[in-house]
Design a protein around this motif. Sequence first.
Motif, mmCIF file in Angstrom:
data_model
loop_
_atom_site.group_PDB
_atom_site.id
_atom_site.type_symbol
_atom_site.label_atom_id
_atom_site.label_comp_id
_atom_site.label_asym_id
_atom_site.label_seq_id
_atom_site.Cartn_x
_atom_site.Cartn_y
_atom_site.Cartn_z
ATOM 1 N N UNK A 373 14.720 19.792 90.644
ATOM 2 C CA UNK A 373 13.602 18.885 90.402
ATOM 3 C C UNK A 373 14.050 17.642 89.641
ATOM 4 N N UNK A 374 14.915 17.828 88.637
ATOM 5 C CA UNK A 374 15.429 16.676 87.895
ATOM 6 C C UNK A 374 16.290 15.803 88.803
ATOM 7 N N UNK A 375 17.096 16.416 89.655
ATOM 8 C CA UNK A 375 17.943 15.652 90.571
ATOM 9 C C UNK A 375 17.107 14.814 91.536
ATOM 10 N N UNK A 376 16.047 15.407 92.091
ATOM 11 C CA UNK A 376 15.190 14.661 93.022
ATOM 12 C C UNK A 376 14.436 13.546 92.313
ATOM 13 N N UNK A 377 14.004 13.801 91.074
ATOM 14 C CA UNK A 377 13.301 12.755 90.340
ATOM 15 C C UNK A 377 14.236 11.593 89.999
ATOM 16 N N UNK A 378 15.482 11.896 89.639
ATOM 17 C CA UNK A 378 16.445 10.835 89.324
ATOM 18 C C UNK A 378 16.837 10.056 90.572
ATOM 19 N N UNK A 379 16.742 10.676 91.745
ATOM 20 C CA UNK A 379 17.152 10.005 92.984
ATOM 21 C C UNK A 379 16.050 9.137 93.580
ATOM 22 N N UNK A 380 14.837 9.219 93.072
ATOM 23 C CA UNK A 380 13.728 8.482 93.689
ATOM 24 C C UNK A 380 13.928 6.971 93.623
ATOM 25 N N UNK A 381 14.373 6.469 92.457
ATOM 26 C CA UNK A 381 14.486 5.014 92.307
ATOM 27 C C UNK A 381 15.527 4.405 93.246
ATOM 28 N N UNK A 382 16.819 4.841 93.207
ATOM 29 C CA UNK A 382 17.777 4.245 94.151
ATOM 30 C C UNK A 382 17.431 4.547 95.605
ATOM 31 N N UNK A 383 16.830 5.716 95.868
ATOM 32 C CA UNK A 383 16.479 6.053 97.237
ATOM 33 C C UNK A 383 15.421 5.102 97.781
ATOM 34 N N UNK A 384 14.431 4.789 96.980
ATOM 35 C CA UNK A 384 13.360 3.888 97.422
ATOM 36 C C UNK A 384 13.907 2.499 97.737
ATOM 37 N N UNK A 385 14.810 1.998 96.881
ATOM 38 C CA UNK A 385 15.365 0.654 97.104
ATOM 39 C C UNK A 385 16.228 0.639 98.355
ATOM 40 N N UNK A 386 17.036 1.695 98.566
ATOM 41 C CA UNK A 386 17.885 1.744 99.758
ATOM 42 C C UNK A 386 17.051 1.805 101.030
ATOM 43 N N UNK A 387 15.946 2.525 100.989
ATOM 44 C CA UNK A 387 15.070 2.596 102.166
ATOM 45 C C UNK A 387 14.451 1.227 102.444
ATOM 46 N N UNK A 388 14.034 0.534 101.394
ATOM 47 C CA UNK A 388 13.465 -0.804 101.579
ATOM 48 C C UNK A 388 14.496 -1.790 102.105
ATOM 49 N N UNK A 389 15.778 -1.561 101.782
ATOM 50 C CA UNK A 389 16.849 -2.437 102.276
ATOM 51 C C UNK A 389 17.322 -2.039 103.663
ATOM 52 N N UNK A 390 16.738 -0.987 104.232
ATOM 53 C CA UNK A 390 17.082 -0.585 105.587
ATOM 54 C C UNK A 390 18.297 0.313 105.698
ATOM 55 N N UNK A 391 18.791 0.854 104.600
ATOM 56 C CA UNK A 391 19.977 1.722 104.628
ATOM 57 C C UNK A 391 19.530 3.190 104.708
#
Length: 686
Positions: A373-391
């Motif tokens: 749960x901590x790993x998924x919560x920490x990954x939300x921020x960079x994951x969201x930006x990468x998705x918005x950048x199309x990666x």
Amino acid sequence: MHCEWHCVSCCLFSKMKEFDDFNFSVEKYTKELTRECVGGSDLQQRKKEIEAYNEQTAATLKQTCKKNYMEFIQTAKEISHLESEMYQLSHILIEQRNILATMTDGKSSSHLKADSVETENTTAAEDVENSHATRAVKEMVQGFNGNLEGKTFLNEGALIELDSNDYRPIQRVFFFLFNDVLIVCKVKHDKRLDFLTEYDPKKIAVINIKDLDGVKNAINIITPDGSKIYQSITAGGKSEWIEKLEEAFRFDQQKKPKKGQAPQPPTRTKQPPKADTVEKDQSPQSPTEPKSLEAETPEWLSTASEEIQTLAAQRHFEDAQELIKRTQEFMRSDNRKKVHQADAIELKVKQQEQKLIDVLIKELSNSHNRNLQIALRAAKRPLKILVEMGRYRQASATLLKVCTVSLRVAQREARRNNADISELFFCDLTQVACDFLTAFEQQPACVSSLVVWCNAELQYFASQLIKHYLTKGTSLETVAKCVERVRRPSTKLTEIGLDISYHLEGLLRTTLESLIEESKERLLDSVGRTEESWLPYNLQTKSNLRRLLLELDVLGIDVRAQTTGDTWINLTQSTVVFIRHFLQLTDHCGCLAKCETLLQSLETLLKELFVAQHSLKPPSDMAVDPNFVMKNKIFLVDNLLPIAIDKFRQISGRQCEGLRELHTKMSRQQGAPLPRQRSVYTTDVF
């Protein structure tokens, strides 16, 4: 006797409680113990009880320490995450303050005129301060030959340089900060300063370091030579250096409006212009020519690449991504034709975009944790930006790698603590699938990578299950319980559209079939090993008989019709034991037979075991009543076999055709009881 032993145990327990007393004395306790005990055997018994109490106390302390340690780690992770968010909020507030300061500097011309006298006084004071700072640098710093004329002094102070690996102090340094140069000096033992290097404040980035691992008031300065860490003496000094370095970075932008009043656009006259004036304005020889392409380039666009680099270094990833998006939209519009060196600017921004993607991928890779749960919560921020950048592909692959690490670490800890690994694994798998589908709901192509990842993790889980729980020699009861604990939570994944039960059964099929075959050989080998007297079973006491009848009732068979007297059952002991064992085995086989691929092996096991027991017969030299032998066989066929067939169907939901055929066949073969053999006497009389 039982009451006496209970009193002794209670007394010993109360004695052991004396160990926790603060005033406990070993010598006094030993003397009292030797006085109470009689003989060496009594002392040995007391010694064993004290050792058992010692082991129990040590185990309790160990579990408590481990639990507290795990809670401490989780709390530290949460605190670290909150501090990171507070750091980001702090930088946002600093930027807002700088924007407000810039807006204040850009007041109307009337305010500038009113404050002109005060500005001149401030400028004079700054000139005096600059001259003093320049003279101090020339007199105190050895080896510095730079020119400081016309530079604005901002700040000075002592810092400590730290090792970037273990935060060990390396040396004491002294900073002199001007508007376009940062002078770094080494502080010698005699308090003198030795010049080390100088940097351009516009080519460095300042990153705040959280107060963790015993290091406080530290900042990370990224220079062209690499990353260096410096520590301030106080928290106020650290904040001041961060502010002053940012001020030096934006010095030119902040000072330009203060040089004078901005030119005002020409006012429109109500009367139409004269013809000769229009012709003069439109003539190519007019002194008011259009601005060049370089002059028409927006200032924010010309410094976009440097600003993106700074924002990424300061971990303002959202702002950096927004600036990249703004630059790309500007370059795709018709305004690109008006931009001087548009290709060079676009290339720099593209390079900074790739660097930002690399930083986000690294940030996402480092978010793995023992707690998923901590790993998924920490990954939300960079994951969201990468998705918005199309990666999407890079982000999905990296996220699944992070989840793999967290899942397998959790599995190892669960096995070490003897916890239920099946429930944990499938719950974690469900959580990963839900978060993954939420993050990539607009990208159906990424679902294939999730399916492949689930397949790989399921294979690894099945291999660990076989290695640790389904080893050779495992009893069929343990195998059935283990498989049932795996099947139950695996069906929950169908709620999110992911059915892996069939694939899981295929991964375990070979191992389960070998274990069933091994159990069959072991059970068949055990049939008939014990010597049978072929007499009714005597349980010695009424309580033993009552306990056996209740146990058989739970298994679904009633043998009260076969009881005689107070303690007798009119069946052999081996028959009664086989009844209990066969019904228990039917339960386990029914659980395993929920998978159709194992049905044939399980039917063969039950069928051959029943036939082996039914085929038992007394030795030829033993005087046995054949009617009693036939009665045991008839009871197995008429009473036990139908109950086993029905129990198998209820548990597995499938018919056991092997047992049904066996029941039909044996029912037809049963004949009339044989007469008792009699002795035949011979004589020589004619």
